[in-house]
Design a protein around this motif. Structure first.
Motif, PDB file in Angstrom:
ATOM      1  N   THR A   1      -2.408   0.197  -4.285  1.00 19.28           N
ATOM      2  CA  THR A   1      -1.769  -0.701  -4.117  1.00 19.28           C
ATOM      3  C   THR A   1      -0.722  -0.949  -5.190  1.00 19.28           C
ATOM      4  O   THR A   1      -1.286  -1.091  -6.514  1.00 19.28           O
TER       5      THR A   1
ATOM      6  N   GLU B   1      -7.439  -4.918  -5.784  1.00 20.83           N
ATOM      7  CA  GLU B   1      -6.110  -4.541  -5.480  1.00 20.83           C
ATOM      8  C   GLU B   1      -5.021  -5.588  -5.744  1.00 20.83           C
ATOM      9  O   GLU B   1      -3.864  -5.283  -5.940  1.00 20.83           O
TER      10      GLU B   1
ATOM     11  N   HIS C   1       0.670  -0.958  -0.064  1.00 22.35           N
ATOM     12  CA  HIS C   1       0.143   0.103  -0.113  1.00 22.35           C
ATOM     13  C   HIS C   1       1.064   1.433   0.099  1.00 22.35           C
ATOM     14  O   HIS C   1       1.738   1.350   1.009  1.00 22.35           O
TER      15      HIS C   1
END
Length: 168
Positions: A108, A55, A22
């Motif tokens: 991400t 993600e 992240h």
């Protein structure tokens, strides 16, 4: 007080866990579990699979509910400067397909499978440690659900357990 309901995928395969890198607009990048906010009127069961796909590029199936973690972040520590409660629902998810890729137009940067024993070396969110507690502790029957409530600033919340499934 602000509030966030989130769902997280704990994907473990061959002694490795799937983690997402992240990279926020502000603050330090860290590794976390795939997951995120449950949208209004969305079922958390559906949200965890949506977040996994968004993600990481992977598709999966929920195998079981692992547990619920609730934490309150005091205003002087919270990013917005107001007390914040985060309730995280953790699911054991088996990846069934897809291909790892960065999140398009998201925070991400990459996702990787990393050996559970090496998680302790990562700069990571405490969510990773919380998520690994359930599948790596004594095997719970699928009908058993654990609930946790911790102070976000406690030692327990910052480093719950990392060392691998089956380790003591």
């Amino acid at each position: 007080m602000s509030f966030r309901l989130a769902a997280y995928a704990v994907c473990i395969e061959n002694g490795r866990v799937l983690v997402a890198h992240h990279v926020p607009d502000e603050g330090e990048p860290n590794w976390t579990l795939p997951g995120g906010r449950v949208e209004h009127a969305e079922d958390p069961f559906d949200a965890v699979l949506r977040e996994l796909a968004e993600e990481t590029g992977c598709h999966g199936v929920v195998e079981r509910l692992l547990g619920v973690d609730s934490r309150v972040i005091p205003a002087d520590v919270a990013h917005a400067g107001v007390e914040h409660q985060n309730v995280g629902i953790f699911y054991q998810v088996r990846v069934t397909g897809g291909r790892l890729r960065p999140e398009p137009n998201g925070a991400t940067a990459e996702s990787i499978w990393t050996p559970i024993a090496e998680v302790a070396r990562l700069r990571r969110s405490s969510l990773v440690d919380v998520g690994l507690v359930w599948p790596c502790s004594s095997r719970q029957p699928a009908t058993s659900v654990l609930f946790r409530s911790v102070d976000c600033c406690s030692t327990e919340a910052m480093g719950v357990m990392v060392g691998g499934c089956g380790s003591t």
